[in-house]
Design a protein around this motif. Structure first.
Motif, PDB file in Angstrom:
ATOM      1  N   GLU A   1       0.830  -1.209   0.000  1.00 34.38           N
ATOM      2  CA  GLU A   1       0.000   0.000   0.000  1.00 34.38           C
ATOM      3  C   GLU A   1       0.863   1.257   0.000  1.00 34.38           C
ATOM      4  O   GLU A   1       0.538   2.247  -0.678  1.00 34.38           O
ATOM      5  CB  GLU A   1      -0.942  -0.020   1.199  1.00 34.38           C
ATOM      6  CG  GLU A   1      -2.060  -1.056   1.064  1.00 34.38           C
ATOM      7  CD  GLU A   1      -2.947  -1.133   2.301  1.00 34.38           C
ATOM      8  OE1 GLU A   1      -2.565  -0.558   3.349  1.00 34.38           O
ATOM      9  OE2 GLU A   1      -4.006  -1.770   2.217  1.00 34.38           O
TER      10      GLU A   1
ATOM     11  N   LEU B   1      -1.938  -2.944  -8.554  1.00 34.81           N
ATOM     12  CA  LEU B   1      -2.825  -2.150  -7.699  1.00 34.81           C
ATOM     13  C   LEU B   1      -2.832  -0.672  -8.073  1.00 34.81           C
ATOM     14  O   LEU B   1      -3.869   0.001  -7.936  1.00 34.81           O
ATOM     15  CB  LEU B   1      -2.435  -2.319  -6.227  1.00 34.81           C
ATOM     16  CG  LEU B   1      -3.295  -3.331  -5.457  1.00 34.81           C
ATOM     17  CD1 LEU B   1      -3.064  -4.739  -5.992  1.00 34.81           C
ATOM     18  CD2 LEU B   1      -3.013  -3.264  -3.970  1.00 34.81           C
ATOM     19  N   SER B   2      -1.714  -0.149  -8.531  1.00 31.77           N
ATOM     20  CA  SER B   2      -1.702   1.264  -8.910  1.00 31.77           C
ATOM     21  C   SER B   2      -2.528   1.511 -10.165  1.00 31.77           C
ATOM     22  O   SER B   2      -2.964   2.636 -10.418  1.00 31.77           O
ATOM     23  CB  SER B   2      -0.262   1.749  -9.120  1.00 31.77           C
ATOM     24  OG  SER B   2       0.348   1.063 -10.190  1.00 31.77           O
TER      25      SER B   2
ATOM     26  N   ARG C   1      -7.984  -3.803  -2.838  1.00 32.08           N
ATOM     27  CA  ARG C   1      -7.102  -4.356  -1.812  1.00 32.08           C
ATOM     28  C   ARG C   1      -6.325  -5.536  -2.379  1.00 32.08           C
ATOM     29  O   ARG C   1      -6.775  -6.203  -3.314  1.00 32.08           O
ATOM     30  CB  ARG C   1      -7.919  -4.837  -0.612  1.00 32.08           C
ATOM     31  CG  ARG C   1      -8.814  -3.790   0.033  1.00 32.08           C
ATOM     32  CD  ARG C   1      -9.675  -4.453   1.090  1.00 32.08           C
ATOM     33  NE  ARG C   1     -10.422  -5.574   0.526  1.00 32.08           N
ATOM     34  CZ  ARG C   1     -10.826  -6.645   1.210  1.00 32.08           C
ATOM     35  NH1 ARG C   1     -10.548  -6.741   2.501  1.00 32.08           N
ATOM     36  NH2 ARG C   1     -11.509  -7.606   0.623  1.00 32.08           N
TER      37      ARG C   1
END
Length: 350
Positions: A77, A109-110, A115
């Motif tokens: 994250e 994820l970017s 999640r």
């Protein structure tokens, strides 16, 4: 039934390959890389050299160096947040398995959000995230050529396996010179990890003629050189063989599968914080002894490929030699047992 084979689109292999990052980016029209690495590689100057090479080619890069061993949800994250602060068109993973796995997760994820847990199996992430260029600095994980990443949920101590073509690097720069200064323990543990990849890919029920060829060749390269790089870390020929073998072993298991050693290794790493390569090394002899009767001929062929048995001497005899060799290898490389590492019997049995 056909086998589905997936490989990086481009691989540069050999001494100095890591210095060809700018040319690799240019080949794909990429101009704004995020480099994902770790503090150690920053401290020894490797990351600065990589950035300087890019600057000479007119490429500006940002560096995220806060990856952690056995990457966690929190570390990913943080990497995603850092990535979103820049206008990046690709991610360069530079380091051992943890920075490479982190780069893959950050790239997905970017791009898509959500999640990390949303992406764990049975989900398959084939739709691509940001392109990933992988530069391994250890001869071990093979992550530069695999369609997997593993991220630990620190809240549950669960190692989440994430699968799909999105995690397969677009390109890999495999430079054995980066391994010449690897610490002894890391050399041994990642080396046995790569040997485990090759053996498990070969005995896997998902094995196929392509993965078999890669697995056997990896064993031929790794087995005779593991002790050499342990005793003579500056032996360039042995380092080169280990690096190539690790990549081939990664290709093998990415296009077949791993097996019980890895299945048991993940929870050991998650619960007891044993580095992945070391937990594989701890398990390999005993799990092989348990598994061998179910695939005797295949394990015997592993023994032949590793040079510890002769062709045609009989499967039982060859497997016995394989088991002896795996025990001896752990002894020679001073692989600790879980108890010696500090894992109590009470916690192990809990």
């Amino acid at each position: 039934m056909s086998a589905v084979i997936a490989l990086p689109r481009l691989m540069r292999i050999g001494a100095g390959a890591s210095g060809e990052l700018a040319a690799t980016l240019a080949a794909f029209g990429l101009k704004r890389p995020l480099i994902v690495s770790d503090r150690y590689l920053v401290s020894v100057g490797h990351v600065d050299r990589l950035v300087a090479d890019l600057q000479r080619a007119g490429v500006s890069a940002r560096v995220f160096s806060e990856t952690v061993p056995d990457p966690t949800v929190a570390s990913i994250e943080a990497g995603v947040a850092f990535a979103k602060e820049g206008d990046h068109d690709c991610v360069v993973g530079f380091g051992g398995g943890s920075p490479l796995d982190s780069a893959k997760a950050i790239a997905v994820l970017s791009q898509y959000g959500g999640r990390m847990r949303d992406y764990m199996v049975p989900h398959v992430q084939d739709a691509p995230g940001l392109p990933v260029i992988a530069i391994p600095t250890t001869a071990g994980t093979g992550s530069e050529a695999t369609r997997f990443t593993i991220i630990t949920d620190e809240a549950t101590s669960e190692k989440m396996l994430c699968v799909g073509l999105a995690y397969l690097p677009l390109a890999a720069l495999v430079d054995y010179e980066l391994t010449l200064t690897m610490p002894r323990r890391l050399t041994a543990d990642t080396g046995i990890d790569s040997l485990t990849h090759a053996i498990e890919a070969y005995v896997s029920r998902k094995a196929n003629p392509f993965s078999d060829g890669m697995a056997l060749q990896a064993m031929r390269l790794i087995a005779p050189n593991l002790r050499v790089v342990d005793k003579a870390p500056d032996d360039r020929a042995a380092r080169e063989a280990m690096m190539l073998g690790a990549t081939q072993a990664g290709i093998a298991f990415s296009n077949a599968s791993v097996a019980l050693v890895h299945g048991m290794s993940r929870p050991i790493g998650a619960y007891f914080h044993v580095p992945h390569g070391l937990s594989n090394a701890m398990l390999l002899p005993v799990v092989t002894a348990y598994s061998a009767p179910a695939a005797l001929q295949r394990y015997a062929q592993c023994a032949v490929a590793m040079g510890v048995a002769r062709e045609g001497e009989g499967d039982q005899a060859a497997v016995a030699r394989l088991l002896d060799e795996l025990q001896s290898l752990n002894a020679d490389l001073e692989v600790p047992s879980p108890a010696r590492y500090g894992v109590s019997r009470e916690d192990w049995d809990r």
